[in-house]
Design a protein around this motif. Structure first.
Motif, PDB file in Angstrom:
ATOM      1  N   THR A   1    -125.617  35.114 -39.151  1.00 36.25           N
ATOM      2  CA  THR A   1    -124.081  34.646 -39.029  1.00 36.25           C
ATOM      3  C   THR A   1    -123.595  34.450 -37.595  1.00 36.25           C
ATOM      4  OG1 THR A   1    -123.330  37.039 -39.012  1.00 36.25           O
ATOM      5  CG2 THR A   1    -123.206  35.851 -41.074  1.00 36.25           C
ATOM      6  N   GLN A   2    -124.335  35.200 -36.623  1.00 33.78           N
ATOM      7  CA  GLN A   2    -124.170  34.916 -35.216  1.00 33.78           C
ATOM      8  C   GLN A   2    -124.431  33.422 -34.635  1.00 33.78           C
ATOM      9  OE1 GLN A   2    -126.334  36.734 -36.454  1.00 33.78           O
ATOM     10  NE2 GLN A   2    -128.432  36.958 -35.325  1.00 33.78           N
ATOM     11  N   ILE A   3    -125.284  32.717 -35.422  1.00 35.28           N
ATOM     12  CA  ILE A   3    -125.791  31.343 -35.312  1.00 35.28           C
ATOM     13  C   ILE A   3    -124.449  30.447 -35.440  1.00 35.28           C
ATOM     14  CG2 ILE A   3    -127.128  29.384 -35.982  1.00 35.28           C
ATOM     15  CD1 ILE A   3    -129.088  31.645 -36.449  1.00 35.28           C
ATOM     16  N   LEU A   4    -123.612  30.840 -36.320  1.00 37.89           N
ATOM     17  CA  LEU A   4    -122.451  30.155 -36.935  1.00 37.89           C
ATOM     18  C   LEU A   4    -121.291  30.741 -36.308  1.00 37.89           C
ATOM     19  CD1 LEU A   4    -123.396  29.930 -40.671  1.00 37.89           C
ATOM     20  CD2 LEU A   4    -123.767  28.102 -39.020  1.00 37.89           C
ATOM     21  N   ILE A   5    -120.948  31.976 -36.235  1.00 37.70           N
ATOM     22  CA  ILE A   5    -119.462  32.547 -36.004  1.00 37.70           C
ATOM     23  C   ILE A   5    -119.275  32.404 -34.562  1.00 37.70           C
ATOM     24  CG2 ILE A   5    -118.257  34.716 -35.831  1.00 37.70           C
ATOM     25  CD1 ILE A   5    -119.403  35.586 -38.308  1.00 37.70           C
ATOM     26  N   TYR A   6    -120.231  32.691 -33.491  1.00 36.73           N
ATOM     27  CA  TYR A   6    -119.883  32.522 -32.060  1.00 36.73           C
ATOM     28  C   TYR A   6    -119.427  31.156 -31.604  1.00 36.73           C
ATOM     29  CZ  TYR A   6    -119.799  34.187 -27.543  1.00 36.73           C
ATOM     30  OH  TYR A   6    -119.288  34.575 -26.099  1.00 36.73           O
ATOM     31  N   PRO A   7    -120.350  30.220 -32.069  1.00 38.40           N
ATOM     32  CA  PRO A   7    -120.112  28.981 -31.533  1.00 38.40           C
ATOM     33  C   PRO A   7    -118.611  28.343 -32.284  1.00 38.40           C
ATOM     34  CG  PRO A   7    -122.403  29.012 -32.258  1.00 38.40           C
ATOM     35  CD  PRO A   7    -121.677  30.377 -32.573  1.00 38.40           C
ATOM     36  N   VAL A   8    -118.582  28.593 -33.362  1.00 41.97           N
ATOM     37  CA  VAL A   8    -117.273  28.202 -34.111  1.00 41.97           C
ATOM     38  C   VAL A   8    -116.110  28.603 -33.329  1.00 41.97           C
ATOM     39  CG1 VAL A   8    -115.889  28.059 -36.208  1.00 41.97           C
ATOM     40  CG2 VAL A   8    -118.354  27.471 -36.371  1.00 41.97           C
ATOM     41  N   LEU A   9    -116.311  29.998 -32.916  1.00 39.78           N
ATOM     42  CA  LEU A   9    -114.930  30.726 -32.226  1.00 39.78           C
ATOM     43  C   LEU A   9    -114.925  30.009 -30.811  1.00 39.78           C
ATOM     44  CD1 LEU A   9    -115.304  34.284 -33.623  1.00 39.78           C
ATOM     45  CD2 LEU A   9    -113.538  32.707 -34.197  1.00 39.78           C
ATOM     46  N   TRP A  10    -115.931  29.637 -30.264  1.00 37.84           N
ATOM     47  CA  TRP A  10    -116.077  29.376 -28.974  1.00 37.84           C
ATOM     48  C   TRP A  10    -115.362  28.014 -28.911  1.00 37.84           C
ATOM     49  CZ3 TRP A  10    -120.920  29.584 -25.488  1.00 37.84           C
ATOM     50  CH2 TRP A  10    -120.620  29.345 -24.263  1.00 37.84           C
ATOM     51  N   ILE A  11    -115.520  27.080 -30.010  1.00 33.22           N
ATOM     52  CA  ILE A  11    -114.898  25.785 -30.011  1.00 33.22           C
ATOM     53  C   ILE A  11    -113.271  25.960 -30.361  1.00 33.22           C
ATOM     54  CG2 ILE A  11    -114.819  23.778 -31.385  1.00 33.22           C
ATOM     55  CD1 ILE A  11    -117.983  24.066 -31.823  1.00 33.22           C
ATOM     56  N   LEU A  12    -113.000  26.906 -31.333  1.00 28.23           N
ATOM     57  CA  LEU A  12    -111.487  26.899 -31.758  1.00 28.23           C
ATOM     58  C   LEU A  12    -110.751  27.739 -30.736  1.00 28.23           C
ATOM     59  CD1 LEU A  12    -112.291  27.631 -35.538  1.00 28.23           C
ATOM     60  CD2 LEU A  12    -111.668  25.553 -34.545  1.00 28.23           C
ATOM     61  N   MET A  13    -111.149  28.607 -30.070  1.00 32.53           N
ATOM     62  CA  MET A  13    -110.300  29.322 -29.274  1.00 32.53           C
ATOM     63  C   MET A  13    -110.320  28.519 -27.786  1.00 32.53           C
ATOM     64  SD  MET A  13    -111.701  33.456 -29.885  1.00 32.53           S
ATOM     65  CE  MET A  13    -110.731  33.978 -28.453  1.00 32.53           C
ATOM     66  N   PRO A  14    -109.069  28.364 -27.621  1.00 29.97           N
ATOM     67  CA  PRO A  14    -108.658  27.885 -26.342  1.00 29.97           C
ATOM     68  C   PRO A  14    -108.985  28.768 -25.079  1.00 29.97           C
ATOM     69  CG  PRO A  14    -106.649  28.531 -27.171  1.00 29.97           C
ATOM     70  CD  PRO A  14    -107.644  28.862 -28.260  1.00 29.97           C
ATOM     71  N   ALA A  15    -109.039  28.144 -24.023  1.00 28.84           N
ATOM     72  CA  ALA A  15    -109.278  28.946 -22.726  1.00 28.84           C
ATOM     73  C   ALA A  15    -108.046  29.466 -22.181  1.00 28.84           C
ATOM     74  CB  ALA A  15    -110.105  28.135 -21.805  1.00 28.84           C
ATOM     75  N   GLU A  16    -107.872  30.476 -21.593  1.00 30.33           N
ATOM     76  CA  GLU A  16    -106.834  30.846 -21.168  1.00 30.33           C
ATOM     77  C   GLU A  16    -106.375  29.911 -19.949  1.00 30.33           C
ATOM     78  OE1 GLU A  16    -105.365  35.364 -19.723  1.00 30.33           O
ATOM     79  OE2 GLU A  16    -107.288  34.477 -18.944  1.00 30.33           O
ATOM     80  N   THR A  17    -105.054  29.684 -19.894  1.00 30.48           N
ATOM     81  CA  THR A  17    -104.479  28.613 -19.267  1.00 30.48           C
ATOM     82  C   THR A  17    -104.241  29.150 -17.523  1.00 30.48           C
ATOM     83  OG1 THR A  17    -102.361  28.855 -20.002  1.00 30.48           O
ATOM     84  CG2 THR A  17    -103.811  26.906 -20.610  1.00 30.48           C
ATOM     85  N   VAL A  18    -103.341  30.419 -17.644  1.00 27.16           N
ATOM     86  CA  VAL A  18    -102.962  31.039 -16.536  1.00 27.16           C
ATOM     87  C   VAL A  18    -104.030  32.314 -16.339  1.00 27.16           C
ATOM     88  CG1 VAL A  18    -100.897  32.153 -15.328  1.00 27.16           C
ATOM     89  CG2 VAL A  18    -100.750  30.181 -16.918  1.00 27.16           C
ATOM     90  N   ALA A  19    -104.505  32.302 -15.255  1.00 24.88           N
ATOM     91  CA  ALA A  19    -105.317  33.439 -15.209  1.00 24.88           C
ATOM     92  C   ALA A  19    -104.468  34.473 -14.707  1.00 24.88           C
ATOM     93  CB  ALA A  19    -106.717  33.157 -14.087  1.00 24.88           C
ATOM     94  N   THR A  20    -104.810  35.804 -14.659  1.00 21.29           N
ATOM     95  CA  THR A  20    -104.362  37.085 -13.805  1.00 21.29           C
ATOM     96  C   THR A  20    -104.593  36.826 -12.421  1.00 21.29           C
ATOM     97  OG1 THR A  20    -104.786  38.254 -15.781  1.00 21.29           O
ATOM     98  CG2 THR A  20    -104.179  39.442 -13.901  1.00 21.29           C
ATOM     99  N   PRO A  21    -103.327  36.549 -11.631  1.00 22.55           N
ATOM    100  CA  PRO A  21    -103.755  36.446 -10.254  1.00 22.55           C
ATOM    101  C   PRO A  21    -104.429  37.726  -9.513  1.00 22.55           C
ATOM    102  CG  PRO A  21    -101.421  36.965 -10.432  1.00 22.55           C
ATOM    103  CD  PRO A  21    -102.126  36.875 -11.794  1.00 22.55           C
TER     104      PRO A  21
END
Length: 78
Positions: free
Chosen positions: A47-67
């Protein structure tokens, strides 16, 4: 996904930040979250071959980083 608090953080990533983002969302530190994620994926092989890349694509990157506050050495007193 952003409205549910699922974002990939800009700091504390190892690969894509997926598990760090999941851990942050559920209130778990990144390393125990990574260990738990690995144990779950070991329980269901392949499942790691499917789950991690799918979540990587679906989860947006954080826009405002902690200063990050830079550390400035004090000037010597003359």
């Amino acid at each position: 996904m952003r409205q549910y608090g699922l974002v990939r953080p800009t700091h504390g990533r190892v690969l894509g930040g997926v598990v760090a983002g999941l851990g942050r969302r559920f209130g778990i530190d990144p390393w125990p979250a990574r260990l738990l994620f690995a144990l779950i994926l070991l329980a269901i092989p392949g499942t790691q071959i499917l789950i991690y890349p799918v979540l990587w694509i679906l989860m947006p990157a954080e826009t405002v980083a902690t200063p990050v506050t830079p550390i400035v050495p004090e000037a010597p007193i003359a």
